[in-house]
Design a protein around this motif. Structure first.
Motif, short mmCIF file in Angstrom:
data_model
loop_
_atom_site.label_atom_id
_atom_site.label_comp_id
_atom_site.label_asym_id
_atom_site.label_seq_id
_atom_site.Cartn_x
_atom_site.Cartn_y
_atom_site.Cartn_z
N UNK A 26 41.86 139.44 137.52
CA UNK A 26 41.96 139.41 136.06
C UNK A 26 41.58 140.79 135.52
N UNK A 27 42.54 141.47 134.87
CA UNK A 27 42.23 142.77 134.27
C UNK A 27 41.51 142.58 132.94
N UNK A 28 40.74 143.60 132.54
CA UNK A 28 39.99 143.53 131.28
C UNK A 28 40.94 143.40 130.09
N UNK A 29 42.02 144.15 130.10
CA UNK A 29 42.96 144.09 128.98
C UNK A 29 42.45 144.78 127.73
N UNK A 30 41.28 145.42 127.80
CA UNK A 30 40.66 146.07 126.66
C UNK A 30 39.76 147.18 127.18
N UNK A 31 39.51 148.19 126.36
CA UNK A 31 38.57 149.25 126.72
C UNK A 31 37.26 149.01 126.00
N UNK A 32 36.16 149.26 126.70
CA UNK A 32 34.86 149.12 126.07
C UNK A 32 33.76 148.92 127.09
N UNK A 33 32.59 148.51 126.58
CA UNK A 33 31.41 148.32 127.40
C UNK A 33 31.11 146.83 127.53
N UNK A 34 30.92 146.36 128.76
CA UNK A 34 30.56 144.95 128.99
C UNK A 34 29.14 144.75 128.46
N UNK A 35 28.98 143.84 127.48
CA UNK A 35 27.64 143.57 126.93
C UNK A 35 27.12 142.20 127.34
N UNK A 36 27.99 141.34 127.87
CA UNK A 36 27.54 140.03 128.35
C UNK A 36 28.55 139.44 129.32
N UNK A 37 28.03 138.81 130.37
CA UNK A 37 28.85 138.01 131.29
C UNK A 37 28.54 136.57 130.89
N UNK A 38 29.56 135.81 130.49
CA UNK A 38 29.36 134.51 129.86
C UNK A 38 29.52 133.32 130.79
N UNK A 39 29.86 133.55 132.06
CA UNK A 39 30.02 132.46 133.02
C UNK A 39 29.30 132.80 134.32
N UNK A 40 29.02 131.78 135.09
CA UNK A 40 28.35 131.94 136.38
C UNK A 40 29.39 132.02 137.50
N UNK A 41 29.03 132.71 138.56
CA UNK A 41 29.91 132.79 139.74
C UNK A 41 30.15 131.39 140.29
#
Length: 163
Positions: free
Chosen positions: A129-144
């Protein structure tokens, strides 16, 4: 006299059309199948086709709340700079290429639209899954290893910080 089918007949135009109709019906965006030496990959680009069978929406899981965050928070003016990377399909979320590897991205990482941020396993196929956007990751919202639905937010991205 009955004609015998070879493995290449498994991918005739009629069969491909049936597979695409199944993808439409169930909202699947990618399919990868193999029959002997013949392999076919079907991937939809652009907006997904809504599933034709009615789906009862499940209640959304509560998003993780930082411990030091106030109980009730009004949206700030900064919210317009945030966007979410959403799951393009139903499947299982994996944040790393394998259990012993480093995650694709961590909080604080800068991503570009082409950056692979995770894998979603659907029908035994691991889809990058590509990000599709530029920027800084500020939160991962799901668990592995967590099951995700189509459209589920996976990452929160601050578009102001693009490295």
């Amino acid at each position: 006299m009955e004609e015998s089918r070879s493995s290449s007949d498994a991918f005739d135009l009629e069969r491909l059309q049936q597979l695409m109709e199944l993808m439409d019906r169930h909202g699947i965006t990618a399919l990868d199948i193999q029959d002997g030496q013949t392999r076919i990959r079907i991937r939809r680009t652009g907006p997904p086709v809504p599933a034709s069978t009615p789906v009862t929406p499940m209640p959304a899981a509560a998003s993780p709340t930082p411990v030091d965050a106030p109980a009730e928070k009004l949206p700030s003016a900064d919210e317009e700079y945030f966007t979410y990377i959403q799951s393009p399909m139903v499947g299982t979320f994996y944040g790393a290429p394998d259990p012993d590897a480093d995650p694709f991205v961590r909080v604080g990482d800068i991503v570009t639209p082409e950056t692979t941020v995770c894998l979603i396993e659907a029908m035994k196929v691991f889809n990058p899954i590509p990000a599709g956007v530029s920027g800084k990751i500020v939160a991962v919202l799901v668990e592995n290893g967590e099951a995700v639905d189509f459209g589920r937010p996976l990452f929160k991205v601050d578009r102001r910080e693009q490295g």
